[in-house]
Write a protein that holds these residues in place. Structure first.
Motif, PDB file in Angstrom:
ATOM      1  N   SER A 152     -27.778  45.027  25.036  1.00 31.24           N
ATOM      2  CA  SER A 152     -29.236  44.897  24.974  1.00 31.24           C
ATOM      3  C   SER A 152     -29.810  45.679  23.805  1.00 31.24           C
ATOM      4  O   SER A 152     -30.652  45.173  23.045  1.00 31.24           O
ATOM      5  CB  SER A 152     -29.857  45.383  26.289  1.00 31.24           C
ATOM      6  N   ASN A 153     -29.353  46.911  23.630  1.00 30.71           N
ATOM      7  CA  ASN A 153     -29.869  47.712  22.523  1.00 30.71           C
ATOM      8  C   ASN A 153     -29.383  47.205  21.172  1.00 30.71           C
ATOM      9  O   ASN A 153     -30.082  47.350  20.162  1.00 30.71           O
ATOM     10  CB  ASN A 153     -29.462  49.179  22.700  1.00 30.71           C
ATOM     11  N   ALA A 154     -28.200  46.613  21.135  1.00 31.66           N
ATOM     12  CA  ALA A 154     -27.712  46.048  19.880  1.00 31.66           C
ATOM     13  C   ALA A 154     -28.592  44.888  19.435  1.00 31.66           C
ATOM     14  O   ALA A 154     -28.899  44.742  18.242  1.00 31.66           O
ATOM     15  CB  ALA A 154     -26.260  45.596  20.029  1.00 31.66           C
ATOM     16  N   ILE A 155     -29.022  44.055  20.394  1.00 39.82           N
ATOM     17  CA  ILE A 155     -29.915  42.938  20.068  1.00 39.82           C
ATOM     18  C   ILE A 155     -31.261  43.461  19.569  1.00 39.82           C
ATOM     19  O   ILE A 155     -31.811  42.975  18.572  1.00 39.82           O
ATOM     20  CB  ILE A 155     -30.096  42.034  21.296  1.00 39.82           C
ATOM     21  N   THR A 156     -31.816  44.466  20.257  1.00 41.47           N
ATOM     22  CA  THR A 156     -33.091  45.048  19.838  1.00 41.47           C
ATOM     23  C   THR A 156     -32.984  45.670  18.452  1.00 41.47           C
ATOM     24  O   THR A 156     -33.882  45.508  17.611  1.00 41.47           O
ATOM     25  CB  THR A 156     -33.548  46.115  20.849  1.00 41.47           C
ATOM     26  N   SER A 157     -31.892  46.360  18.200  1.00 42.33           N
ATOM     27  CA  SER A 157     -31.699  46.997  16.897  1.00 42.33           C
ATOM     28  C   SER A 157     -31.587  45.956  15.787  1.00 42.33           C
ATOM     29  O   SER A 157     -32.147  46.127  14.695  1.00 42.33           O
ATOM     30  CB  SER A 157     -30.445  47.881  16.929  1.00 42.33           C
ATOM     31  N   GLN A 158     -30.877  44.875  16.049  1.00 37.78           N
ATOM     32  CA  GLN A 158     -30.746  43.820  15.045  1.00 37.78           C
ATOM     33  C   GLN A 158     -32.083  43.140  14.768  1.00 37.78           C
ATOM     34  O   GLN A 158     -32.383  42.784  13.621  1.00 37.78           O
ATOM     35  CB  GLN A 158     -29.707  42.799  15.512  1.00 37.78           C
ATOM     36  N   GLN A 159     -32.909  42.978  15.802  1.00 35.41           N
ATOM     37  CA  GLN A 159     -34.229  42.383  15.597  1.00 35.41           C
ATOM     38  C   GLN A 159     -35.121  43.285  14.755  1.00 35.41           C
ATOM     39  O   GLN A 159     -35.859  42.808  13.880  1.00 35.41           O
ATOM     40  CB  GLN A 159     -34.876  42.102  16.954  1.00 35.41           C
ATOM     41  N   LEU A 160     -35.058  44.590  15.005  1.00 33.40           N
ATOM     42  CA  LEU A 160     -35.838  45.521  14.195  1.00 33.40           C
ATOM     43  C   LEU A 160     -35.349  45.531  12.752  1.00 33.40           C
ATOM     44  O   LEU A 160     -36.152  45.554  11.811  1.00 33.40           O
ATOM     45  CB  LEU A 160     -35.750  46.924  14.791  1.00 33.40           C
ATOM     46  N   THR A 161     -34.045  45.492  12.567  1.00 34.05           N
ATOM     47  CA  THR A 161     -33.492  45.450  11.210  1.00 34.05           C
ATOM     48  C   THR A 161     -33.941  44.193  10.478  1.00 34.05           C
ATOM     49  O   THR A 161     -34.268  44.239   9.281  1.00 34.05           O
ATOM     50  CB  THR A 161     -31.956  45.502  11.267  1.00 34.05           C
ATOM     51  N   ALA A 162     -33.989  43.058  11.185  1.00 32.70           N
ATOM     52  CA  ALA A 162     -34.434  41.808  10.562  1.00 32.70           C
ATOM     53  C   ALA A 162     -35.898  41.894  10.138  1.00 32.70           C
ATOM     54  O   ALA A 162     -36.265  41.421   9.051  1.00 32.70           O
ATOM     55  CB  ALA A 162     -34.226  40.643  11.528  1.00 32.70           C
ATOM     56  N   LEU A 163     -36.746  42.504  10.963  1.00 31.96           N
ATOM     57  CA  LEU A 163     -38.157  42.648  10.610  1.00 31.96           C
ATOM     58  C   LEU A 163     -38.322  43.546   9.381  1.00 31.96           C
ATOM     59  O   LEU A 163     -39.137  43.256   8.490  1.00 31.96           O
ATOM     60  CB  LEU A 163     -38.933  43.231  11.790  1.00 31.96           C
ATOM     61  N   ILE A 164     -37.557  44.618   9.331  1.00 32.49           N
ATOM     62  CA  ILE A 164     -37.631  45.523   8.180  1.00 32.49           C
ATOM     63  C   ILE A 164     -37.161  44.816   6.915  1.00 32.49           C
ATOM     64  O   ILE A 164     -37.776  44.940   5.843  1.00 32.49           O
ATOM     65  CB  ILE A 164     -36.800  46.787   8.450  1.00 32.49           C
ATOM     66  N   ASN A 165     -36.084  44.056   7.012  1.00 30.45           N
ATOM     67  CA  ASN A 165     -35.580  43.333   5.841  1.00 30.45           C
ATOM     68  C   ASN A 165     -36.572  42.270   5.374  1.00 30.45           C
ATOM     69  O   ASN A 165     -36.732  42.054   4.156  1.00 30.45           O
ATOM     70  CB  ASN A 165     -34.234  42.689   6.174  1.00 30.45           C
ATOM     71  N   GLN A 166     -37.247  41.614   6.310  1.00 28.25           N
ATOM     72  CA  GLN A 166     -38.256  40.621   5.929  1.00 28.25           C
ATOM     73  C   GLN A 166     -39.411  41.275   5.176  1.00 28.25           C
ATOM     74  O   GLN A 166     -39.893  40.742   4.166  1.00 28.25           O
ATOM     75  CB  GLN A 166     -38.784  39.909   7.174  1.00 28.25           C
ATOM     76  N   ALA A 167     -39.856  42.433   5.667  1.00 25.90           N
ATOM     77  CA  ALA A 167     -40.955  43.133   5.002  1.00 25.90           C
ATOM     78  C   ALA A 167     -40.548  43.614   3.616  1.00 25.90           C
ATOM     79  O   ALA A 167     -41.320  43.503   2.655  1.00 25.90           O
ATOM     80  CB  ALA A 167     -41.410  44.312   5.863  1.00 25.90           C
ATOM     81  N   LEU A 168     -39.330  44.136   3.487  1.00 27.30           N
ATOM     82  CA  LEU A 168     -38.859  44.595   2.174  1.00 27.30           C
ATOM     83  C   LEU A 168     -38.668  43.422   1.219  1.00 27.30           C
ATOM     84  O   LEU A 168     -38.946  43.537   0.015  1.00 27.30           O
ATOM     85  CB  LEU A 168     -37.543  45.357   2.339  1.00 27.30           C
ATOM     86  N   LYS A 169     -38.192  42.306   1.747  1.00 25.64           N
ATOM     87  CA  LYS A 169     -38.018  41.116   0.908  1.00 25.64           C
ATOM     88  C   LYS A 169     -39.355  40.609   0.407  1.00 25.64           C
ATOM     89  O   LYS A 169     -39.499  40.230  -0.767  1.00 25.64           O
ATOM     90  CB  LYS A 169     -37.289  40.029   1.692  1.00 25.64           C
ATOM     91  N   ALA A 170     -40.362  40.605   1.271  1.00 25.71           N
ATOM     92  CA  ALA A 170     -41.699  40.181   0.855  1.00 25.71           C
ATOM     93  C   ALA A 170     -42.279  41.151  -0.160  1.00 25.71           C
ATOM     94  O   ALA A 170     -42.939  40.746  -1.119  1.00 25.71           O
ATOM     95  CB  ALA A 170     -42.610  40.084   2.074  1.00 25.71           C
ATOM     96  N   GLN A 171     -42.014  42.432   0.031  1.00 24.74           N
ATOM     97  CA  GLN A 171     -42.507  43.433  -0.914  1.00 24.74           C
ATOM     98  C   GLN A 171     -41.855  43.261  -2.278  1.00 24.74           C
ATOM     99  O   GLN A 171     -42.532  43.248  -3.306  1.00 24.74           O
ATOM    100  CB  GLN A 171     -42.224  44.832  -0.385  1.00 24.74           C
ATOM    101  N   ASN A 172     -40.542  43.119  -2.290  1.00 26.78           N
ATOM    102  CA  ASN A 172     -39.827  42.969  -3.561  1.00 26.78           C
ATOM    103  C   ASN A 172     -40.195  41.666  -4.253  1.00 26.78           C
ATOM    104  O   ASN A 172     -40.290  41.611  -5.482  1.00 26.78           O
ATOM    105  CB  ASN A 172     -38.324  43.039  -3.320  1.00 26.78           C
ATOM    106  N   GLY A 173     -40.412  40.612  -3.459  1.00 30.05           N
ATOM    107  CA  GLY A 173     -40.810  39.339  -4.052  1.00 30.05           C
ATOM    108  C   GLY A 173     -42.189  39.401  -4.659  1.00 30.05           C
ATOM    109  O   GLY A 173     -42.447  38.871  -5.747  1.00 30.05           O
ATOM    110  N   GLY A 174     -43.108  40.080  -3.967  1.00 32.48           N
ATOM    111  CA  GLY A 174     -44.466  40.190  -4.491  1.00 32.48           C
ATOM    112  C   GLY A 174     -44.547  41.062  -5.720  1.00 32.48           C
ATOM    113  O   GLY A 174     -45.241  40.742  -6.685  1.00 32.48           O
ATOM    114  N   SER A 175     -43.808  42.172  -5.712  1.00 33.07           N
ATOM    115  CA  SER A 175     -43.852  43.059  -6.867  1.00 33.07           C
ATOM    116  C   SER A 175     -43.076  42.497  -8.035  1.00 33.07           C
ATOM    117  O   SER A 175     -43.420  42.716  -9.195  1.00 33.07           O
ATOM    118  CB  SER A 175     -43.291  44.435  -6.487  1.00 33.07           C
ATOM    119  N   GLY A 176     -41.991  41.711  -7.713  1.00 31.45           N
ATOM    120  CA  GLY A 176     -41.183  41.171  -8.794  1.00 31.45           C
ATOM    121  C   GLY A 176     -41.919  40.102  -9.582  1.00 31.45           C
ATOM    122  O   GLY A 176     -41.653  39.891 -10.768  1.00 31.45           O
TER     123      GLY A 176
END
Length: 205
Positions: free
Chosen positions: A114-138
């Motif tokens: 259960s915690n592994a699934i929650t952790s992976q979901q949080l990691t995916a949200l963080i990666n999406q935000a960083l990807k959007a940030q890098n795409g916008g700044s790039g």
């Protein structure tokens, strides 16, 4: 004058007399087989206990870090780069704890999953935000100016989770807290009395 002579005992005779004693000291074959089986069972039980203790320790450590990251990610001033590094460690710890899931206790195995699934979901949200940030700044930066812009972007709202992502993080945090409360109440009910489990509204393990 007669000389007293001591009787000589041949080595062969002494060996044959001592041999039955050695045979009597050895346990029968069935008894030795039973002892070997018992020793193997004890060794296996100790090994399984150590594996469960190690998995539970890794789970507890990763759970504390996950809860801290969920609370930090739900804030407006979240540092996504720091959270990403911490989440990579959490995902690795939970994945390591699941290595021997087939020999873990059901409660430990389900909690880790259960915690592994929650952790992976949080990691995916963080990666999406960083990807959007890098795409916008790039798209607006070029050459050496990209490094300066990306460093300054870490202090802008664009480097954080948006409202929808923070809402998902809040839901993950709530689910994780409910999971911890469920585990605490289930362990308390099993240690107290069976009647207390009927009043519990938590999920069964």
């Amino acid at each position: 004058m007669n000389k007293q002579t001591t009787p000589r005992i041949s080595p062969k005779a002494s060996f044959t007399e001592a041999e039955p004693r050695l045979v009597k000291m050895r346990a029968p074959l069935p008894v030795r087989i039973v002892l070997i089986v018992l020793a193997f069972v004890v060794f296996l039980g100790i090994a399984l206990t150590l594996v469960n203790i190690r998995a539970a320790g890794t789970y507890n450590q990763a759970t504390q870090s996950l809860q801290s990251n969920l609370k930090a990610a739900s804030k407006d001033n979240a540092d996504l780069n720091e959270l990403k590094a911490s989440q990579q460690q959490n995902d690795a710890q939970l994945s390591d704890a699941k290595t021997f899931s087939y020999i873990l206790l059901p409660s430990i195995s389900q909690s880790i999953t259960s915690n592994a699934i929650t952790s992976q979901q949080l990691t995916a949200l963080i990666n999406q935000a960083l990807k959007a940030q890098n795409g916008g700044s790039g798209s607006t930066s070029s050459g050496n100016a990209s490094g300066a812009q990306s460093s300054s972007a870490s202090s802008t709202p664009e480097s954080r989770l948006n409202a929808e992502q923070r809402k998902k993080v809040a839901e993950l945090l709530k689910q994780n807290q409910e999971l911890q409360q469920s585990q605490a109440s289930s362990s308390a009910s099993t240690s107290s009395s069976p009647s207390s489990s009927s009043n519990s509204t938590t999920k069964p393990w």
